[in-house]
Design a protein around this motif. Structure first.
Motif, PDB file in Angstrom:
ATOM      1  N   LEU A 254      14.806 -19.988  35.309  1.00  0.00           N
ATOM      2  CA  LEU A 254      13.444 -19.788  34.069  1.00  0.00           C
ATOM      3  C   LEU A 254      13.328 -18.753  33.045  1.00  0.00           C
ATOM      4  O   LEU A 254      14.635 -18.010  32.738  1.00  0.00           O
TER       5      LEU A 254
ATOM      6  N   HIS B 112       9.749 -22.919  31.654  1.00  0.00           N
ATOM      7  CA  HIS B 112       8.579 -21.785  30.911  1.00  0.00           C
ATOM      8  C   HIS B 112       7.230 -21.519  32.697  1.00  0.00           C
ATOM      9  O   HIS B 112       7.092 -22.791  32.566  1.00  0.00           O
ATOM     10  N   TYR B 113       7.315 -20.950  32.871  1.00  0.00           N
ATOM     11  CA  TYR B 113       5.635 -20.798  33.369  1.00  0.00           C
ATOM     12  C   TYR B 113       4.434 -20.109  33.490  1.00  0.00           C
ATOM     13  O   TYR B 113       5.068 -18.626  33.046  1.00  0.00           O
TER      14      TYR B 113
ATOM     15  N   CYS C  15      16.049 -17.881  40.132  1.00  0.00           N
ATOM     16  CA  CYS C  15      15.929 -19.310  39.284  1.00  0.00           C
ATOM     17  C   CYS C  15      16.209 -18.787  38.216  1.00  0.00           C
ATOM     18  O   CYS C  15      15.367 -18.427  37.079  1.00  0.00           O
TER      19      CYS C  15
ATOM     20  N   SER D 267      10.110 -24.297  41.427  1.00  0.00           N
ATOM     21  CA  SER D 267      10.087 -25.701  40.366  1.00  0.00           C
ATOM     22  C   SER D 267      11.268 -25.238  39.566  1.00  0.00           C
ATOM     23  O   SER D 267      11.878 -24.426  39.887  1.00  0.00           O
TER      24      SER D 267
ATOM     25  N   ASN E 207       3.310 -28.719  43.296  1.00  0.00           N
ATOM     26  CA  ASN E 207       4.199 -28.437  42.246  1.00  0.00           C
ATOM     27  C   ASN E 207       5.439 -28.025  42.129  1.00  0.00           C
ATOM     28  O   ASN E 207       6.362 -26.584  41.254  1.00  0.00           O
TER      29      ASN E 207
ATOM     30  N   TYR F 279       9.057 -19.496  44.440  1.00  0.00           N
ATOM     31  CA  TYR F 279       8.679 -20.374  43.068  1.00  0.00           C
ATOM     32  C   TYR F 279       9.621 -21.502  43.272  1.00  0.00           C
ATOM     33  O   TYR F 279      11.038 -20.940  43.469  1.00  0.00           O
TER      34      TYR F 279
ATOM     35  N   ILE G 140       8.259 -16.250  31.610  1.00  0.00           N
ATOM     36  CA  ILE G 140       7.455 -16.225  32.295  1.00  0.00           C
ATOM     37  C   ILE G 140       6.074 -15.615  32.212  1.00  0.00           C
ATOM     38  O   ILE G 140       6.493 -14.407  31.041  1.00  0.00           O
TER      39      ILE G 140
ATOM     40  N   LYS H 249      10.811 -25.706  36.410  1.00  0.00           N
ATOM     41  CA  LYS H 249      10.690 -26.092  35.150  1.00  0.00           C
ATOM     42  C   LYS H 249      10.879 -24.518  34.347  1.00  0.00           C
ATOM     43  O   LYS H 249      10.877 -23.588  35.029  1.00  0.00           O
TER      44      LYS H 249
ATOM     45  N   ILE I 115       5.380 -24.616  43.765  1.00  0.00           N
ATOM     46  CA  ILE I 115       4.469 -23.326  43.845  1.00  0.00           C
ATOM     47  C   ILE I 115       4.329 -22.574  45.119  1.00  0.00           C
ATOM     48  O   ILE I 115       3.246 -23.705  45.155  1.00  0.00           O
TER      49      ILE I 115
END
Length: 208
Positions: free
Chosen positions: A117, A96-97, A114, A92, A76, A90, A120, A94, A78
């Motif tokens: 982002l 929020h992680y 990123c 992705s 995914n 990273y 985190i 997304k 990662i």
């Protein structure tokens, strides 16, 4: 087909696809495939089975990545080491992680650029945050670094321009130079507190 030396490592480009040489490559250093250094038309990157070590070579890339090496776990977007104790990259989209519970190290440049982002969440077993780990995460807003973290590398949060709140629970953590340089949203009071607690060098310009 043309061969290029990127980050002291050989890579080959062929029809906007990128393959690492099966013969010569065992390691990929940080930023080897940095988006500033490769074609915008690059369609995919394939990492072969002989690669045993990586430090986020994919900074800023958006193309698909295929990992054939057994030394890594890639799910995914990662990229982790085989044991899933270190996050390497990273990739992705997304915003929020939450770090996996086994992660003890955030590798050099793992989250560099990123820009999507926003938050985190770190677990309480993380011990180290590498150099440039969150550099240029321009929309990261707040962060709590657990007491387990003993080392934060240089330039770790440099250019996190929206970062307005950061809590570092380990008062004895070793923090590298320029860790919070250009974090413009930190209040003057917070900046002064961090300087007093961890040293002026945390906001100093990088050494050339």
């Amino acid at each position: 087909r043309k061969a290029y030396n990127i980050g002291n490592r050989l890579r080959e480009l062929d029809n906007d696809q990128c393959f690492v040489s099966e013969i010569t490559i065992a390691e990929l250093t940080y930023g080897a495939y940095h988006s500033d250094r490769v074609s915008e038309n690059l369609m995919m990157i394939e990492i072969p089975s002989n690669v045993q070590y990586m430090e986020n070579p994919f900074v800023g890339l958006k193309c698909p990545i295929f990992i054939k090496s057994q030394y890594f776990s890639y799910k995914n977007g990662i990229l982790l080491n085989k044991e899933e104790t270190c996050i390497i990259a990273y990739l992705s989209s997304k915003e929020h992680y939450v770090l996996p519970s086994k992660i003890i190290k955030i590798s050099n440049g793992a989250f560099w650029r990123c820009e999507q982002l926003k938050s985190i969440q770190m677990n309480d077993v993380v011990k180290e945050i590498g150099n440039w780990a969150f550099c240029a995460c321009t929309h990261l807003r707040s962060l709590m670094i657990p007491k387990s973290v003993a080392k934060i590398g240089h330039s770790a949060f440099m250019l996190c321009r929206d970062l307005y709140e950061i809590s570092i629970l380990n008062n004895n953590a070793k923090i590298g130079r320029s860790a919070f340089l250009y974090c413009y949203s930190l209040s003057e009071g917070k900046t002064d507190l961090l300087k007093k607690q961890f040293g002026e060098q945390t906001f100093a310009s990088p050494l050339i």
